[in-house]
Design an enzyme around this catalytic site. Sequence first.
Site, short mmCIF file in Angstrom:
data_model
loop_
_atom_site.label_atom_id
_atom_site.label_comp_id
_atom_site.label_asym_id
_atom_site.label_seq_id
_atom_site.Cartn_x
_atom_site.Cartn_y
_atom_site.Cartn_z
N ARG A 75 0.79 -1.22 0.00
CA ARG A 75 0.00 0.00 0.00
C ARG A 75 0.83 1.27 0.00
NH1 ARG A 75 -3.03 -3.78 2.18
NH2 ARG A 75 -1.01 -4.35 3.00
N THR A 76 1.71 1.37 0.98
CA THR A 76 2.37 2.66 1.20
C THR A 76 3.21 3.04 -0.02
OG1 THR A 76 2.41 2.13 3.53
CG2 THR A 76 3.80 3.95 2.83
N LYS B 56 25.80 -5.68 -1.94
CA LYS B 56 27.26 -5.71 -2.12
C LYS B 56 27.96 -4.96 -0.99
CE LYS B 56 26.69 -5.41 -7.16
NZ LYS B 56 26.96 -4.50 -8.29
N ARG C 34 11.21 4.01 3.90
CA ARG C 34 10.77 3.04 4.92
C ARG C 34 12.00 2.24 5.33
NH1 ARG C 34 5.62 -0.92 4.67
NH2 ARG C 34 4.71 1.03 5.41
N HIS D 196 4.71 6.24 11.62
CA HIS D 196 4.19 6.05 10.26
C HIS D 196 3.20 7.19 10.03
CE1 HIS D 196 3.02 4.31 6.58
NE2 HIS D 196 2.71 3.08 6.95
#
Length: 305
Positions: A54-55, A82, A104, A132
């Site tokens: 969703r976000t 890496k 996020r 959030h």
Amino acid sequence: MKHFLNTDDMTREDLESLLDLSEEFVEVLDRTIPKVPALRGKTVAMLFFEPSTRTRLSFERAAKALSADTMSFSPSTSSLSKGESLKDTALTIKAMGADALVVRHKSTGAQWRIADWTGLPVLNAGDGAHQHPTQALLDALTIRQHFGTLDGLRIAIVGDIRHSRVARSDISTFSALGAEVTLVAPSTLLPVDLEGWPVKVAGSIDDVLDVDVIYLLRIQAERGGASVFPSLPEYVSRFGMTRERFGRLQENAIVMHPGPMNRGVEIAPEVADHPRARILEQVSNGVAVRMAVLFRLLGGEVHDD
Ligand code: NCD
């Protein structure tokens, strides 16, 4: 507003003005051509170091509806594997011309570091169990659309509150807007210390069936939530929104969930699909809210504060 990281320090006026702006974008998204040129020429980069449906898509849709370009970064296919550091990754994306970063990350505070390192506007799309903020805004907008206001409403947040960044952002937002928040969870899924939190606590979902809004949360297995209660059936028996409990809610009450849902655990499938479950409205409102925040951070001239 330079960044959008946290709901804790937002006043009622800040929140209401963002919600009002979001309503304008709800109207834009309703048009035949749901797009405005506000951010033409700007580039918004999405850095999602944790999974998201969703976000991430919602921020992308929001940026495009404002005519911004987007860039996306996926940790599994990037040079993180890496050994590249978070700082070098962020500076690399800045060097390609990003104007804002949507981030996020599993670590609390990662977005604050990225903001310092890059000097770019940063939007917090979830940091660990901490915050959030756009979720809280879309939740507040969904509640305001149904009830007209949050002032005086009673809202119960039920589930894994200890590991939930959604709960932390929602609690400060809902209470700043005048609602009374009650937390419902097994004691092992409550925050260790609730000192200073503007909340009440109840021991079972049956104690809060008279509220206006029941907000359900998933058990955050990836943050250790699943290991601290005896069994799923026992969880459902004290905290699940079953069909029978849904029948005991007030007539005008609504059920909310940030997604992803675990049907049959915190929410019965019949409840999830009921019109008084506002879960898909929350998702739709997420686009408008993220447009409002992007516009505030990058659109400058009209709503600069
Ligand atoms: C939440 C999240 O990632 O914090 N989902 C979302 O953004 N809508 C909640 C969760 O993962 O349970």
